[in-house]
Design a protein around this motif. Structure first.
Motif, PDB file in Angstrom:
ATOM      1  N   LEU A  93       0.822  -1.201   0.000  1.00 44.74           N
ATOM      2  CA  LEU A  93       0.000   0.000   0.000  1.00 44.74           C
ATOM      3  C   LEU A  93       0.860   1.257   0.000  1.00 44.74           C
ATOM      4  O   LEU A  93       1.922   1.295   0.619  1.00 44.74           O
ATOM      5  CB  LEU A  93      -0.904   0.017   1.235  1.00 44.74           C
ATOM      6  N   GLU A  94       0.368   2.264  -0.698  1.00 47.32           N
ATOM      7  CA  GLU A  94       1.004   3.581  -0.668  1.00 47.32           C
ATOM      8  C   GLU A  94       0.587   4.274   0.623  1.00 47.32           C
ATOM      9  O   GLU A  94      -0.381   3.870   1.274  1.00 47.32           O
ATOM     10  CB  GLU A  94       0.541   4.412  -1.870  1.00 47.32           C
ATOM     11  N   GLU A  95       1.286   5.325   0.983  1.00 52.29           N
ATOM     12  CA  GLU A  95       0.932   6.082   2.183  1.00 52.29           C
ATOM     13  C   GLU A  95      -0.498   6.609   2.048  1.00 52.29           C
ATOM     14  O   GLU A  95      -0.887   7.131   1.007  1.00 52.29           O
ATOM     15  CB  GLU A  95       1.892   7.257   2.379  1.00 52.29           C
ATOM     16  N   GLY A  96      -1.284   6.430   3.089  1.00 49.57           N
ATOM     17  CA  GLY A  96      -2.672   6.887   3.093  1.00 49.57           C
ATOM     18  C   GLY A  96      -3.655   5.879   2.530  1.00 49.57           C
ATOM     19  O   GLY A  96      -4.858   6.090   2.586  1.00 49.57           O
ATOM     20  N   GLU A  97      -3.176   4.769   1.967  1.00 47.28           N
ATOM     21  CA  GLU A  97      -4.073   3.738   1.442  1.00 47.28           C
ATOM     22  C   GLU A  97      -4.391   2.718   2.531  1.00 47.28           C
ATOM     23  O   GLU A  97      -3.576   2.478   3.422  1.00 47.28           O
ATOM     24  CB  GLU A  97      -3.439   3.006   0.262  1.00 47.28           C
ATOM     25  N   THR A  98      -5.567   2.120   2.414  1.00 45.56           N
ATOM     26  CA  THR A  98      -6.018   1.101   3.359  1.00 45.56           C
ATOM     27  C   THR A  98      -6.806   0.055   2.589  1.00 45.56           C
ATOM     28  O   THR A  98      -7.530   0.382   1.657  1.00 45.56           O
ATOM     29  CB  THR A  98      -6.952   1.732   4.428  1.00 45.56           C
ATOM     30  N   ARG A 146     -10.435  13.412   2.687  1.00 45.91           N
ATOM     31  CA  ARG A 146      -9.523  13.732   3.787  1.00 45.91           C
ATOM     32  C   ARG A 146     -10.049  14.834   4.708  1.00 45.91           C
ATOM     33  O   ARG A 146      -9.829  14.797   5.900  1.00 45.91           O
ATOM     34  CB  ARG A 146      -8.159  14.112   3.213  1.00 45.91           C
ATOM     35  N   GLU A 151      -8.299  11.051   9.611  1.00 39.51           N
ATOM     36  CA  GLU A 151      -7.416  10.063  10.233  1.00 39.51           C
ATOM     37  C   GLU A 151      -8.108   8.710  10.353  1.00 39.51           C
ATOM     38  O   GLU A 151      -9.248   8.619  10.802  1.00 39.51           O
ATOM     39  CB  GLU A 151      -7.018  10.561  11.627  1.00 39.51           C
ATOM     40  N   ASP A 153      -7.030   4.764  11.730  1.00 41.56           N
ATOM     41  CA  ASP A 153      -6.052   3.867  12.345  1.00 41.56           C
ATOM     42  C   ASP A 153      -6.674   2.477  12.373  1.00 41.56           C
ATOM     43  O   ASP A 153      -7.423   2.134  13.292  1.00 41.56           O
ATOM     44  CB  ASP A 153      -5.702   4.335  13.763  1.00 41.56           C
TER      45      ASP A 153
END
Length: 175
Positions: A93-98, A146, A151, A153
């Motif tokens: 995953l890239e940063e910010g992907e889930t 966003r 956020e 988690d």
């Protein structure tokens, strides 16, 4: 707790007479199948590893043949089979992907920690994803942007929501 296995597709039907099946890919990159050497299928409470013998990605879907499947009759038995990949072999995953499956069950909370509801589903209608939040009053649809959801988690199972913006963007169907 995050699932060890991620759903990546469903066998739709046999294709031809040599054991090939058509798969509906549940991934944003169907070409990732070309890098897989095996998939998992769920057998009761456990997962069974099956090697991929052949794979082809076309405009209308993914076609593959699992090891040991040589004809249409064997391929027919795979219809409806769900295909999984384990986390070590999942796409990076890239940063910010889930992964969507990791969002299901997360608590949606405001900045003060007040629970708004639980993420029940993620819709993908086009421009951006939409979170389906089950609240005590009913369902709330929340755009996955966003400035509304700054956020997430997934390890803690928490999705922080800017509740002051809900009146602008949320769609609610209160019971």
């Amino acid at each position: 707790m995050l699932s060890e296995y991620l759903l990546i597709g469903e066998v739709l039907r046999p294709q031809g007479v040599k054991g090939l099946v058509k798969v509906r890919p549940d991934t944003d990159d169907p070409y990732r199948y070309e890098d897989l050497e095996f998939v998992f299928i769920k057998k009761g409470a456990s997962y069974e590893k099956i090697e991929i013998a052949d794979v082809s990605v076309r405009d209308d879907g993914v076609y593959l043949r699992l090891n040991g499947v040589q004809d249409r009759n064997e391929a027919e038995k795979q219809r409806g089979m769900m295909l999984y990949v384990d986390r070590p072999h999942a796409r990076v995953l890239e940063e910010g992907e889930t992964f969507i499956c990791d969002l299901i069950g997360c608590k949606a909370v405001d900045f003060d920690g007040n629970e708004l509801g639980i993420v029940k589903d993620v819709l993908q209608p086009g421009g951006n994803d939409v979170y389906v939040i089950k609240t005590p009053k009913g369902e709330m649809l929340l755009p996955a942007v966003r400035h509304i959801v700054p956020e997430i988690d997934v390890e803690k199972g928490i999705m922080k929501v800017d509740a002051s913006r809900l009146h602008e963007v949320a769609v609610c169907s209160w019971e």
